[in-house]
Enzyme design. Sequence first.
Site, PDB file in Angstrom:
ATOM      1  N   TYR A 198      29.389  34.142  43.124  1.00 23.62           N
ATOM      2  CA  TYR A 198      30.419  34.977  43.756  1.00 23.62           C
ATOM      3  C   TYR A 198      30.646  34.497  45.192  1.00 23.62           C
ATOM      4  O   TYR A 198      31.790  34.290  45.629  1.00 23.62           O
ATOM      5  CB  TYR A 198      29.961  36.439  43.733  1.00 23.62           C
ATOM      6  CG  TYR A 198      30.965  37.435  44.244  1.00 23.62           C
ATOM      7  CD1 TYR A 198      31.915  38.011  43.392  1.00 23.62           C
ATOM      8  CD2 TYR A 198      30.971  37.837  45.577  1.00 23.62           C
ATOM      9  CE1 TYR A 198      32.835  38.935  43.852  1.00 23.62           C
ATOM     10  CE2 TYR A 198      31.879  38.766  46.054  1.00 23.62           C
ATOM     11  CZ  TYR A 198      32.810  39.316  45.186  1.00 23.62           C
ATOM     12  OH  TYR A 198      33.718  40.241  45.660  1.00 23.62           O
ATOM     13  N   LYS A 229      34.042  32.849  46.705  1.00 25.99           N
ATOM     14  CA  LYS A 229      34.784  33.518  47.783  1.00 25.99           C
ATOM     15  C   LYS A 229      34.869  32.637  49.033  1.00 25.99           C
ATOM     16  O   LYS A 229      35.887  32.652  49.733  1.00 25.99           O
ATOM     17  CB  LYS A 229      34.142  34.872  48.094  1.00 25.99           C
ATOM     18  CG  LYS A 229      34.261  35.896  46.953  1.00 25.99           C
ATOM     19  CD  LYS A 229      35.713  36.241  46.612  1.00 25.99           C
ATOM     20  CE  LYS A 229      35.824  37.418  45.665  1.00 25.99           C
ATOM     21  NZ  LYS A 229      37.212  37.732  45.316  1.00 25.99           N
TER      22      LYS A 229
HETATM   23  P1  NAP Z   1      37.764  46.314  40.009  1.00 25.99           P
HETATM   24  O1  NAP Z   1      37.873  47.745  40.323  1.00 25.99           O
HETATM   25  O2  NAP Z   1      36.847  45.875  38.917  1.00 25.99           O
HETATM   26  O3  NAP Z   1      39.246  45.758  39.706  1.00 25.99           O
HETATM   27  C1  NAP Z   1      39.446  44.422  39.348  1.00 25.99           C
HETATM   28  C2  NAP Z   1      40.445  44.365  38.207  1.00 25.99           C
HETATM   29  O4  NAP Z   1      40.605  42.961  37.823  1.00 25.99           O
HETATM   30  C3  NAP Z   1      39.951  45.101  36.960  1.00 25.99           C
HETATM   31  O5  NAP Z   1      41.002  45.769  36.322  1.00 25.99           O
HETATM   32  C4  NAP Z   1      39.439  43.949  36.102  1.00 25.99           C
HETATM   33  O6  NAP Z   1      39.342  44.248  34.727  1.00 25.99           O
HETATM   34  C5  NAP Z   1      40.478  42.902  36.405  1.00 25.99           C
HETATM   35  N1  NAP Z   1      40.104  41.578  35.944  1.00 25.99           N
HETATM   36  C6  NAP Z   1      38.872  41.068  35.718  1.00 25.99           C
HETATM   37  N2  NAP Z   1      38.966  39.824  35.217  1.00 25.99           N
HETATM   38  C7  NAP Z   1      40.283  39.545  35.125  1.00 25.99           C
HETATM   39  C8  NAP Z   1      41.015  38.426  34.679  1.00 25.99           C
HETATM   40  N3  NAP Z   1      40.400  37.345  34.169  1.00 25.99           N
HETATM   41  N4  NAP Z   1      42.358  38.462  34.729  1.00 25.99           N
HETATM   42  C9  NAP Z   1      42.997  39.562  35.210  1.00 25.99           C
HETATM   43  N5  NAP Z   1      42.375  40.660  35.630  1.00 25.99           N
HETATM   44  C10 NAP Z   1      41.013  40.649  35.594  1.00 25.99           C
HETATM   45  O7  NAP Z   1      37.336  45.461  41.288  1.00 25.99           O
HETATM   46  P2  NAP Z   1      37.649  45.660  42.854  1.00 25.99           P
HETATM   47  O8  NAP Z   1      36.393  46.071  43.498  1.00 25.99           O
HETATM   48  O9  NAP Z   1      38.873  46.426  43.045  1.00 25.99           O
HETATM   49  O10 NAP Z   1      37.892  44.141  43.274  1.00 25.99           O
HETATM   50  C11 NAP Z   1      39.184  43.577  43.523  1.00 25.99           C
HETATM   51  C12 NAP Z   1      39.006  42.288  44.309  1.00 25.99           C
HETATM   52  O11 NAP Z   1      38.399  42.570  45.561  1.00 25.99           O
HETATM   53  C13 NAP Z   1      38.113  41.253  43.614  1.00 25.99           C
HETATM   54  O12 NAP Z   1      38.618  39.964  43.831  1.00 25.99           O
HETATM   55  C14 NAP Z   1      36.788  41.425  44.319  1.00 25.99           C
HETATM   56  O13 NAP Z   1      35.988  40.273  44.279  1.00 25.99           O
HETATM   57  C15 NAP Z   1      37.279  41.727  45.732  1.00 25.99           C
HETATM   58  N6  NAP Z   1      36.281  42.416  46.567  1.00 25.99           N
HETATM   59  C16 NAP Z   1      35.814  43.642  46.223  1.00 25.99           C
HETATM   60  C17 NAP Z   1      34.859  44.252  47.036  1.00 25.99           C
HETATM   61  C18 NAP Z   1      34.297  45.604  46.719  1.00 25.99           C
HETATM   62  O14 NAP Z   1      33.296  46.000  47.364  1.00 25.99           O
HETATM   63  N7  NAP Z   1      34.869  46.362  45.800  1.00 25.99           N
HETATM   64  C19 NAP Z   1      34.386  43.616  48.185  1.00 25.99           C
HETATM   65  C20 NAP Z   1      34.887  42.351  48.494  1.00 25.99           C
HETATM   66  C21 NAP Z   1      35.841  41.759  47.682  1.00 25.99           C
HETATM   67  P3  NAP Z   1      37.853  44.594  34.130  1.00 25.99           P
HETATM   68  O15 NAP Z   1      37.437  45.886  34.756  1.00 25.99           O
HETATM   69  O16 NAP Z   1      38.108  44.680  32.663  1.00 25.99           O
HETATM   70  O17 NAP Z   1      36.962  43.442  34.519  1.00 25.99           O
END
Ligand code: NAP
Length: 278
Positions: free
Chosen positions: A154, A158
Amino acid sequence: MTKRLTGKVAVVTGAASGIGEAIVKRFDEEGAQIVMGDIQRDLGEKISAEISEESIYVDCDVTQEHDVEALLQAAVQTFGRIDVLVNNAGIVGARGPISEIPAEEFYATMDVLLTGTFFGMKHASRIMQPQGTGSIINLASTAGVQGGLGPHVYAAAKHAVVGLTKNVAAELCRFGIRVNCIAPGSTATPLVAKAHLDDHSAIEEVEYRLKKSSPIKGRPGMPIDVANAALYLASEESGNTNGHCLVVDGGLTTGSSAEDPPYSEVLPFMRESGKTGI
Ligand code: NAP
C-alpha cells in the site's frame, strides 16, 4: 450564489463508498454533473439516485483498462466533456512482513492502487487535452509521503501515486490540465473499519477510536474533510495549484501528535529562547 462546480462534469472512481461517496455528494451540492464508477453496483446506483437526477453510475473495475476508458467515454457521451477526474478507488491489499507477501498479492494491490490511477490519467488526458482544460485528482495517502504508516505494498503504491502525479502534472500543464493528489490520514470509512475491526460497517467505532488518536484533539478524520480538499482541487479556486500533494491528516506527518511531545518538559525554555534569540 454561484455554486463552485456549476457547469463542470466530474468522474469519480470508487464512488460508492467512504471518501468517494463523500466526494460525489459534496460535488453534487456544488452543482457538478457526476459520473460514478465502482464495482459495488447496488450501492453506486442507490447513491446516484439520491443525488442529482443527471448523475449516472457505471460499473468500472479500475484494474481493467477497458472499463476505465468506457467510464470516461460514458461521461463524454452523456455530458459532452470531462472537467474533473478523481482517481479514488482503493483497497488495503497485501499485508504482513516483507518476507511473507505473496507475489500475486503484491501485483493485485498495485493493480488497483497504481495501475488503476495510471489508466484514469491516461484516458482522461486524451479527452482533456483537446478541451484545453481539466483537473485530475489522485488519492494518495499519508502512507505515500512517510514510511511506517501502512502496509508495505500500500505504501509503495501510494508513494508511486504521488510521484506519478508530479510527473504527469509536469507534462499536462501545457495543455491547461492540472494534476494534484490528496494524502489523507486515517479517515472513518468502510475500508478502515474492515482493516481494523474486520467489519466494514463499524464506522462509529472507527470514528470513536480516531477521535482518541487524532493529533487535533477530539477531531477524527472524516470523509467530508477529504471531499472538501477534492472540491478545492476540482474548482477554479485552485487554478494555480499543480503537481501538489495536499495532506489532510491533522498534522500527523509534520509532527503533530495526540501525545505530549518527548521534549515537553523543555517546552517553556524553547518558547523563551524563541523570544530572546538564544
Ligand atoms: P472504501 O470505503 O473501501 O471505498 C473504496 C471504494 O472503491 C469501494 O466501493 C471499493 O469497493 C471500491 N473499489 C475497490 N476496488 C476497486 C476496483 N478495482 N475498481 C473500482 N472500485 C474499486 O475506501 P476509502 O477509505 O473511501 O478509500 C478511498 C481512497 O482513499 C482509496 O484510494 C484509499 O487508499 C484512500 N485513502 C483512504 C484513507 C482512509 O483512512 N480511509 C486514508 C488514506 C487514503 P469494495 O468495498 O468492494 O472493495
